[in-house]
Scaffold this motif. Structure first.
Motif, PDB file in Angstrom:
ATOM      1  N   ASP A 151       1.119 -16.476   3.225  1.00 43.99           N
ATOM      2  CA  ASP A 151       0.858 -15.328   2.370  1.00 43.99           C
ATOM      3  C   ASP A 151      -0.515 -15.366   1.681  1.00 43.99           C
ATOM      4  O   ASP A 151      -0.614 -15.282   0.457  1.00 43.99           O
ATOM      5  CB  ASP A 151       1.982 -15.260   1.308  1.00 43.99           C
ATOM      6  CG  ASP A 151       1.991 -13.927   0.595  1.00 43.99           C
ATOM      7  OD1 ASP A 151       1.385 -12.968   1.115  1.00 43.99           O
ATOM      8  OD2 ASP A 151       2.571 -13.863  -0.509  1.00 43.99           O
ATOM      9  N   ASP A 153      -4.587 -13.952   1.169  1.00 47.77           N
ATOM     10  CA  ASP A 153      -5.481 -12.800   1.292  1.00 47.77           C
ATOM     11  C   ASP A 153      -6.774 -13.341   1.890  1.00 47.77           C
ATOM     12  O   ASP A 153      -7.476 -14.115   1.246  1.00 47.77           O
ATOM     13  CB  ASP A 153      -5.721 -12.172  -0.083  1.00 47.77           C
ATOM     14  CG  ASP A 153      -6.586 -10.913   0.007  1.00 47.77           C
ATOM     15  OD1 ASP A 153      -7.639 -10.976   0.693  1.00 47.77           O
ATOM     16  OD2 ASP A 153      -6.228  -9.891  -0.591  1.00 47.77           O
ATOM     17  N   THR A 183      -7.938 -11.293  13.436  1.00 47.47           N
ATOM     18  CA  THR A 183      -7.333 -10.412  12.431  1.00 47.47           C
ATOM     19  C   THR A 183      -5.893 -10.093  12.824  1.00 47.47           C
ATOM     20  O   THR A 183      -4.979 -10.113  11.981  1.00 47.47           O
ATOM     21  CB  THR A 183      -8.151  -9.113  12.277  1.00 47.47           C
ATOM     22  OG1 THR A 183      -9.488  -9.470  11.965  1.00 47.47           O
ATOM     23  CG2 THR A 183      -7.597  -8.230  11.174  1.00 47.47           C
ATOM     24  N   LEU A 187      -2.560 -11.019  10.633  1.00 50.37           N
ATOM     25  CA  LEU A 187      -1.569 -10.013  10.219  1.00 50.37           C
ATOM     26  C   LEU A 187      -0.173 -10.402  10.708  1.00 50.37           C
ATOM     27  O   LEU A 187       0.805 -10.325   9.965  1.00 50.37           O
ATOM     28  CB  LEU A 187      -1.970  -8.636  10.745  1.00 50.37           C
ATOM     29  CG  LEU A 187      -3.230  -8.035  10.105  1.00 50.37           C
ATOM     30  CD1 LEU A 187      -3.669  -6.778  10.847  1.00 50.37           C
ATOM     31  CD2 LEU A 187      -2.987  -7.721   8.628  1.00 50.37           C
ATOM     32  N   HIS A 191      -0.296 -12.593   6.668  1.00 49.31           N
ATOM     33  CA  HIS A 191      -1.372 -12.552   5.674  1.00 49.31           C
ATOM     34  C   HIS A 191      -1.875 -11.111   5.489  1.00 49.31           C
ATOM     35  O   HIS A 191      -1.618 -10.243   6.314  1.00 49.31           O
ATOM     36  CB  HIS A 191      -2.535 -13.450   6.113  1.00 49.31           C
ATOM     37  CG  HIS A 191      -2.107 -14.863   6.405  1.00 49.31           C
ATOM     38  ND1 HIS A 191      -1.658 -15.723   5.425  1.00 49.31           N
ATOM     39  CD2 HIS A 191      -2.034 -15.559   7.568  1.00 49.31           C
ATOM     40  CE1 HIS A 191      -1.342 -16.889   5.973  1.00 49.31           C
ATOM     41  NE2 HIS A 191      -1.544 -16.807   7.268  1.00 49.31           N
ATOM     42  N   THR A 192      -2.615 -10.911   4.403  1.00 45.15           N
ATOM     43  CA  THR A 192      -3.307  -9.639   4.176  1.00 45.15           C
ATOM     44  C   THR A 192      -4.775  -9.867   4.519  1.00 45.15           C
ATOM     45  O   THR A 192      -5.322 -10.935   4.237  1.00 45.15           O
ATOM     46  CB  THR A 192      -3.155  -9.228   2.700  1.00 45.15           C
ATOM     47  OG1 THR A 192      -1.772  -8.985   2.458  1.00 45.15           O
ATOM     48  CG2 THR A 192      -3.956  -7.983   2.365  1.00 45.15           C
ATOM     49  N   GLN A 210      -3.439  -3.215  14.627  1.00 38.88           N
ATOM     50  CA  GLN A 210      -2.495  -3.255  13.499  1.00 38.88           C
ATOM     51  C   GLN A 210      -1.386  -2.217  13.705  1.00 38.88           C
ATOM     52  O   GLN A 210      -0.197  -2.528  13.555  1.00 38.88           O
ATOM     53  CB  GLN A 210      -3.255  -2.961  12.188  1.00 38.88           C
ATOM     54  CG  GLN A 210      -2.359  -2.943  10.954  1.00 38.88           C
ATOM     55  CD  GLN A 210      -3.134  -2.677   9.670  1.00 38.88           C
ATOM     56  OE1 GLN A 210      -4.341  -2.393   9.704  1.00 38.88           O
ATOM     57  NE2 GLN A 210      -2.460  -2.762   8.547  1.00 38.88           N
ATOM     58  N   ASP A 218      -1.087  -1.091   4.384  1.00 40.77           N
ATOM     59  CA  ASP A 218      -1.730  -1.720   3.222  1.00 40.77           C
ATOM     60  C   ASP A 218      -1.955  -3.228   3.401  1.00 40.77           C
ATOM     61  O   ASP A 218      -2.417  -3.893   2.490  1.00 40.77           O
ATOM     62  CB  ASP A 218      -0.940  -1.437   1.937  1.00 40.77           C
ATOM     63  CG  ASP A 218       0.459  -2.043   1.976  1.00 40.77           C
ATOM     64  OD1 ASP A 218       0.813  -2.692   2.984  1.00 40.77           O
ATOM     65  OD2 ASP A 218       1.195  -1.867   0.981  1.00 40.77           O
ATOM     66  N   ARG A 219      -1.657  -3.740   4.608  1.00 36.07           N
ATOM     67  CA  ARG A 219      -1.960  -5.166   4.844  1.00 36.07           C
ATOM     68  C   ARG A 219      -3.427  -5.370   5.267  1.00 36.07           C
ATOM     69  O   ARG A 219      -3.872  -6.503   5.422  1.00 36.07           O
ATOM     70  CB  ARG A 219      -1.002  -5.732   5.892  1.00 36.07           C
ATOM     71  CG  ARG A 219       0.480  -5.712   5.430  1.00 36.07           C
ATOM     72  CD  ARG A 219       0.914  -7.063   4.894  1.00 36.07           C
ATOM     73  NE  ARG A 219       0.615  -8.098   5.841  1.00 36.07           N
ATOM     74  CZ  ARG A 219       1.292  -8.326   6.986  1.00 36.07           C
ATOM     75  NH1 ARG A 219       2.346  -7.581   7.275  1.00 36.07           N
ATOM     76  NH2 ARG A 219       0.941  -9.282   7.785  1.00 36.07           N
ATOM     77  N   THR A 220      -4.160  -4.270   5.469  1.00 31.90           N
ATOM     78  CA  THR A 220      -5.619  -4.395   5.643  1.00 31.90           C
ATOM     79  C   THR A 220      -6.313  -3.475   4.653  1.00 31.90           C
ATOM     80  O   THR A 220      -5.781  -2.433   4.274  1.00 31.90           O
ATOM     81  CB  THR A 220      -6.110  -3.981   7.051  1.00 31.90           C
ATOM     82  OG1 THR A 220      -5.664  -2.655   7.319  1.00 31.90           O
ATOM     83  CG2 THR A 220      -5.633  -4.923   8.125  1.00 31.90           C
ATOM     84  N   TYR A 221      -7.479  -3.871   4.231  1.00 32.02           N
ATOM     85  CA  TYR A 221      -8.381  -2.994   3.483  1.00 32.02           C
ATOM     86  C   TYR A 221      -9.799  -3.351   3.897  1.00 32.02           C
ATOM     87  O   TYR A 221     -10.014  -4.359   4.572  1.00 32.02           O
ATOM     88  CB  TYR A 221      -8.160  -3.105   1.972  1.00 32.02           C
ATOM     89  CG  TYR A 221      -8.280  -4.490   1.369  1.00 32.02           C
ATOM     90  CD1 TYR A 221      -7.239  -5.403   1.418  1.00 32.02           C
ATOM     91  CD2 TYR A 221      -9.456  -4.885   0.730  1.00 32.02           C
ATOM     92  CE1 TYR A 221      -7.352  -6.668   0.859  1.00 32.02           C
ATOM     93  CE2 TYR A 221      -9.570  -6.149   0.154  1.00 32.02           C
ATOM     94  CZ  TYR A 221      -8.516  -7.038   0.230  1.00 32.02           C
ATOM     95  OH  TYR A 221      -8.633  -8.286  -0.324  1.00 32.02           O
TER      96      TYR A 221
END
Ligand code: FAD
Length: 279
Positions: A151, A153, A183, A187, A191-192, A210, A218-221
């Motif tokens: 977990d 970021d 990435t 995911l 993880h974010t 994704q 919202d798991r990527t920004y």
């Protein structure tokens, strides 16, 4: 150089950085605060950097600005002592957790990767408000992804340091492919991911993977550098993505500006044209 850097640097003081964050927030972008500098000379300087970061986090929080602090390990003394560096990050994280602010351990060149990940693992065992950066150009990164605590970021980047061919991809395509694959793995491992890039095509590929894997949006920004490719930020924002802009500031702006200029010499050409028009 000062005029040139105005686009990429918020200024020398925290007040100027807060003004920049305010302007960004009014346009719908969140922030990341970075105090320019690296490789401190001694412990006293590293402790000064810690205090400056604590004050910056407090000031942004009191101003009601949604931002976090992003810190280079060698700015907090990693090259002096790993223990010192861990101790100072822990003090920063303790301070930040009391005011509900997140902090990120940045990634520098390959000579610091092992120590940086060790420091991060120790911090993550004690704090929830800490994240890390991983670089897709390094051959070791898939193994580093597997070894992450649960977990996290993670800011995914290509990696700004030009590393030797024995340990890293040196061509754009393998670096981009690794970014997309890593990435996706991050995911799928829960993880974010802060997708930190200005490469729109690669970013689209990340979002497609994704969606195909059915992973919550919202798991990527996105994270972007101040002054770089703003049209992309707008596009992502209009597509409903959260975009954070990296706001560097501080008296050590000159070295940072020189790095930006090396990355994109076009900037200099525009500046010369503008100056000639003025005169
Ligand atoms: C928020 C953020 C934090 C980062 N943190 C780290 C870190 O901790 N460790 C690390 O090693 N790297 C870090 N990086 C840098 C990263 O590794 C890349 O070097 C950088 O983002 C350029 O790669 P790109 O993915 O944007 O793609 P590129 O293909 O390099 O660039 C895409 C386009 O954007 C333009 N562009 C990209 N960067 C710049 C720039 N700086 N100035 C002007 N134009 C530019 C290019 O000219 C090109 O047109 C960070 C990047 C971002 C956005």
């Amino acid at each position: 150089m000062r005029q040139l850097s105005a686009r990429y640097i918020a200024g020398e003081t925290i007040e100027e950085a807060l003004d920049k964050l305010r302007g960004l927030q009014a346009r719908g972008y969140l922030g990341v605060l970075d105090i320019l500098g690296e490789d401190v000379a001694d412990e006293a300087e590293a402790r000064d950097v810690l205090r400056t970061y604590q004050a910056a986090a407090t000031a942004a929080s009191e101003a009601g600005l949604d931002s976090y602090v992003s810190v280079k390990p060698t700015h907090l003394g990693l090259r002096i002592s790993r223990d010192l560096c861990e101790e100072l990050y822990a003090e920063l994280l303790q301070h930040c957790s009391e005011i509900d602010v997140f902090a990120r351990v940045e990634m520098e060149d390959h000579s610091t990767t092992d120590d940086t990940l060790e420091v991060f693992r120790a911090l993550r065992a004690r704090f929830d408000n800490v994240g890390i950066v991983l670089q897709s150009r390094l051959f070791r990164t898939p193994a580093d992804v597997d070894a992450l605590p649960d977990d996290c970021d993670v800011r995914m980047v290509k990696g700004i340091y030009l590393e030797p061919a024995e340990i890293a991809h040196t061509q754009p395509d393998p670096i981009r492919q690794a970014f997309i694959d890593l990435t996706e793995t991050l995911l799928k491992n829960g993880h974010t991911v802060a997708v930190a890039t200005h490469d729109g095509v690669m970013a689209d590929a990340v979002l497609e993977r994704q969606a195909a894997a059915g992973i919550a949006e919202d798991r990527t920004y996105f994270e972007v550098l101040l002054g770089v490719q703003e049209r992309l930020w707008l596009d992502w924002k209009e597509r409903g993505k959260c975009v954070r802009a990296y706001v560097p500031y501080g008296p050590e702006w000159r070295a940072y500006s020189q790095r930006r200029l090396r990355k994109n010499p076009e900037i200099l050409r525009h500046l010369i044209k503008a100056t000639l028009r003025l005169s």
